[in-house]
Scaffold this motif. Structure first.
Motif, PDB file in Angstrom:
ATOM      1  N   PHE A 126       1.196  -1.376  -0.109  1.00  0.00           N
ATOM      2  CA  PHE A 126      -0.134  -0.042   0.117  1.00  0.00           C
ATOM      3  C   PHE A 126       1.054   1.191   0.284  1.00  0.00           C
ATOM      4  CE2 PHE A 126      -3.456  -2.533   0.983  1.00  0.00           C
ATOM      5  CZ  PHE A 126      -4.642  -2.238   0.563  1.00  0.00           C
ATOM      6  N   ILE A 127       2.056   0.926   0.704  1.00  0.00           N
ATOM      7  CA  ILE A 127       3.145   2.326   1.197  1.00  0.00           C
ATOM      8  C   ILE A 127       4.318   2.445  -0.122  1.00  0.00           C
ATOM      9  CG2 ILE A 127       4.725   1.946   1.964  1.00  0.00           C
ATOM     10  CD1 ILE A 127       2.185   4.211   3.196  1.00  0.00           C
ATOM     11  N   SER A 128       4.033   1.713  -0.794  1.00  0.00           N
ATOM     12  CA  SER A 128       4.877   1.939  -2.141  1.00  0.00           C
ATOM     13  C   SER A 128       4.085   2.575  -3.047  1.00  0.00           C
ATOM     14  CB  SER A 128       5.116   0.354  -2.576  1.00  0.00           C
ATOM     15  OG  SER A 128       6.622   0.003  -1.647  1.00  0.00           O
ATOM     16  N   VAL A 129       2.721   1.792  -3.904  1.00  0.00           N
ATOM     17  CA  VAL A 129       1.461   2.357  -4.391  1.00  0.00           C
ATOM     18  C   VAL A 129       1.360   3.760  -4.175  1.00  0.00           C
ATOM     19  CG1 VAL A 129      -0.638   2.246  -5.452  1.00  0.00           C
ATOM     20  CG2 VAL A 129       0.529   0.105  -5.453  1.00  0.00           C
ATOM     21  N   ALA A 130       1.150   4.252  -3.199  1.00  0.00           N
ATOM     22  CA  ALA A 130       0.752   5.581  -2.847  1.00  0.00           C
ATOM     23  C   ALA A 130       2.055   6.371  -2.544  1.00  0.00           C
ATOM     24  CB  ALA A 130       0.958   5.272  -1.008  1.00  0.00           C
ATOM     25  N   THR A 131       3.706   6.264  -2.121  1.00  0.00           N
ATOM     26  CA  THR A 131       4.847   7.162  -2.630  1.00  0.00           C
ATOM     27  C   THR A 131       6.018   6.808  -2.817  1.00  0.00           C
ATOM     28  OG1 THR A 131       5.611   6.249  -0.433  1.00  0.00           O
ATOM     29  CG2 THR A 131       4.286   7.655   0.482  1.00  0.00           C
ATOM     30  N   ALA A 132       5.777   5.842  -3.976  1.00  0.00           N
ATOM     31  CA  ALA A 132       7.065   4.906  -4.186  1.00  0.00           C
ATOM     32  C   ALA A 132       7.172   6.213  -5.052  1.00  0.00           C
ATOM     33  CB  ALA A 132       6.895   3.733  -4.428  1.00  0.00           C
ATOM     34  N   GLY A 133       8.164   6.586  -5.534  1.00  0.00           N
ATOM     35  CA  GLY A 133       8.928   7.468  -6.476  1.00  0.00           C
ATOM     36  C   GLY A 133       7.735   9.149  -6.734  1.00  0.00           C
ATOM     37  N   VAL A 134       7.253   9.396  -5.501  1.00  0.00           N
ATOM     38  CA  VAL A 134       6.545  10.765  -5.212  1.00  0.00           C
ATOM     39  C   VAL A 134       7.405  11.782  -4.902  1.00  0.00           C
ATOM     40  CG1 VAL A 134       5.272  12.059  -3.712  1.00  0.00           C
ATOM     41  CG2 VAL A 134       4.167   9.964  -4.785  1.00  0.00           C
ATOM     42  N   PRO A 135       9.145  11.553  -3.772  1.00  0.00           N
ATOM     43  CA  PRO A 135       9.933  12.793  -3.476  1.00  0.00           C
ATOM     44  C   PRO A 135      10.632  12.944  -4.787  1.00  0.00           C
ATOM     45  CG  PRO A 135      10.049  10.801  -1.337  1.00  0.00           C
ATOM     46  CD  PRO A 135       9.012  10.377  -2.987  1.00  0.00           C
ATOM     47  N   LEU A 136      10.846  11.721  -5.802  1.00  0.00           N
ATOM     48  CA  LEU A 136      11.616  11.915  -6.784  1.00  0.00           C
ATOM     49  C   LEU A 136      11.250  12.324  -7.875  1.00  0.00           C
ATOM     50  CD1 LEU A 136      13.917   8.153  -7.106  1.00  0.00           C
ATOM     51  CD2 LEU A 136      14.688  11.263  -6.284  1.00  0.00           C
ATOM     52  N   ALA A 137       9.577  11.767  -8.163  1.00  0.00           N
ATOM     53  CA  ALA A 137       8.861  12.862  -9.402  1.00  0.00           C
ATOM     54  C   ALA A 137       8.633  14.018  -9.014  1.00  0.00           C
ATOM     55  CB  ALA A 137       7.495  11.805  -9.955  1.00  0.00           C
TER      56      ALA A 137
END
Length: 545
Positions: free
Chosen positions: A52-63
């Protein structure tokens, strides 16, 4: 500007590594507090939460950081602020939705994870619901980290990550200990407190970010006052760009949790079909998916972090059409990865018994599983790096295909192999799934980057030879130490690990230095290290790619 960027990247890398190290070391006292029953419950909840957390946040800071950095370079500061303001609301909504989905889906997820016994179902459901609260805050926090990174300010992200881990771990250990030893509470209560610590840790990290925002808002407002105002990017265009940036990172971040989820949802049922009782199956699951996995990830985290620092230069070389530079960067990436991961994985496999004892307790089954699982660390690292390279050459669409193929193989083979080989069958199914995914990634890299792997194969053979010599030296040292020390003792195990690790590392890096390989891979860092150790430098000869 360049020195500021490098310093910021270094700070963020150190913060990330420190955060990961803290997240690995805490399992030692945690296991002593809650035992295998507690770690089994803990892992049942954390695998779905990680997805759940990967889908919600993975890549968000970098993107977000990539987007804001792009428009800041154009002096269009209002575009980044527009993303930030709308993103805060979206992240809060999506985080709350993710929390609701996991909270209300917990009974179904618990039923899929266990063999249907009512007590197990209720306990796993309770623990899953306790961890789901963190989903409300973490996506929101990731956006703020990305905003700071986009302004080349890496300190807030690094400090908040470390504070988040320290608060989470402290609450986990203290909470579980107090529940069990002071209040004489149930195990499910102790583990629920431990998983709820993810929410408390997130609050700690968020408070750090708020403090930084308060300190730096005048500077950010000053930038906004110098906005050119020549571009008006719609929210639709903004989020389309963010999605394109973030999607590959989501896939890479979610790969390992998805493989673990396959084990979580099939392991107990497969073991039941060959006559293994539920309690024993749960213990085996904890050995595989929590205890061994936590140790195996150690070499993966360090090697992948180092290798991924080379990926931006791969992107630059590919975009600019610099074929020689691209090949050089890919050579460096693969070699550094193998040079760091291969000896660590082999050493971990060889010293599995004392390592398992030092982390948890003396357990021959656990040591056997760790020994078989340790080499899979090489595959975890290779998948992460090859997937990142696909993004660097703008072929991230194939990451979806490779991940799906790997998962399909894992799903197809997991139950038959568990029935045939018990725990090691699940390890083998994971390895085969990752091998298939990596093979596909490598084929795509060869086709679209026109990258010749011949040099890396030759250099890999040299690294394998060095690792083999290291293995022989470490094995002989280990056998000698076993004449005096017992891996059944924690204290003795630590001594065995330290001595054997020093001997193995000494042999391996001596061979790397004398051959010139280490210098070609790490450049001036090796020269500085040799000067400090007052060792003679050896000129590199032959291939220098």
């Amino acid at each position: 500007m360049q020195s500021k960027l490098l310093r910021g990247t270094f700070i963020l890398t150190i913060g990330t590594i420190l955060s990961k190290v803290l997240g690995l070391i805490y399992v030692i006292p945690f296991f002593q507090i809650v035992g295998r029953e507690g770690t089994t419950l803990y892992q049942f909840s954390y695998v779905p939460y990680t997805i759940f957390i990967s889908v919600a946040t993975a890549g968000v800071p970098l993107a977000v950081s990539k987007f804001i950095s792009k428009y800041n370079a154009l002096e269009e500061y209002a575009v980044g602020r527009k993303l930030f303001k709308s993103g805060i609301l979206i992240m809060l909504v999506t985080g709350f939705m993710a929390f609701l989905i996991m909270y209300f889906a917990a009974p179904t997820l618990a039923e899929m994870s266990t063999q249907g016994k009512k007590a197990n179902l209720e306990d796993v459901t309770t623990v899953m619901r306790a961890v789901s609260f963190a989903l409300i805050i973490v996506p929101f926090m990731s956006l703020i980290r990305g905003f700071f990174q986009g302004h080349q300010s890496m300190g807030p992200s690094a400090v908040s990550q470390v504070v988040e881990q320290i608060v989470r771990i402290s609450f986990t250990l203290l909470g579980a200990y107090v529940v069990i030893h002071f209040f004489k509470g149930k195990m499910v209560t102790a583990v629920s407190v431990a998983t709820f610590a993810a929410f408390i840790g997130a609050i700690g990290g968020l408070l750090v970010l708020f403090w930084y925002w308060y300190r730096r808002k005048p500077h950010l407002d000053e930038l906004l006052a110098h906005d050119k105002g020549t571009m008006d990017v719609s929210l639709k265009e903004i989020y389309k760009e963010i999605f394109i940036y973030a999607f590959p990172f989501v896939l890479v971040g979610i790969a390992n949790p998805l493989f673990q989820a396959v084990d979580q949802f099939t392991f107990g049922k497969a073991m039941a079909e060959i006559g293994i009782k539920a309690k024993a199956a749960n213990n085996y699951f904890s050995i595989l998916n929590f205890e061994s996995h936590k140790i195996v990830i150690i070499p993966v985290s360090l090697a992948t972090a180092f290798s991924l620092t080379l990926v931006p230069s791969i992107t630059k070389a590919f975009v600019e059409g610099e074929r020689n530079s691209l090949n050089h960067q890919l050579n460096q990436t693969f070699q550094v990865l193998l040079f760091l991961t291969l000896p660590a994985s082999i050493g971990l496999s060889l010293l599995a018994e004392p390592v398992y004892t030092a982390f948890y307790q003396h357990d021959l089954l656990g040591a056997s599983v760790l020994s078989a699982y340790a080499p899979v660390a090489i595959l975890f690292s290779l998948y992460s790096v090859t997937a990142a390279i696909l993004q660097g050459i703008n072929e991230q669409r194939f990451t979806v295909l490779s991940l799906l193929v790997g998962l399909l193989i894992k799903l197809s083979l997991n139950v038959p192999l568990i029935k045939a080989m018990e725990i090691k069958g699940a390890v083998l199914a994971t390895a085969l799934g990752y091998i298939a995914a990596i093979a596909l990634n490598i084929i795509v890299i060869k086709m679209y980057a026109r990258y010749p792997f011949r040099f890396v194969w030759r250099r890999s053979l040299l690294i394998v030879i060095f690792a083999g010599i290291m293995w022989i030296g470490t094995k002989l040292s280990y056998k000698f130490l076993l004449l005096f020390l017992s891996p059944a003792s924690k204290f003795n195990s630590v001594i065995i690990i330290v001595v054997c690790a020093l001997i193995g590392a000494g042999i391996y890096f001596y061979l790397g230095l004398r051959s010139g390989l280490a210098r070609r891979l790490f450049g001036n860092r090796i020269d500085r290290m040799m000067d400090k150790l007052m060792l003679p430098r050896r000129r590199s000869t032959g291939e220098t790619r």
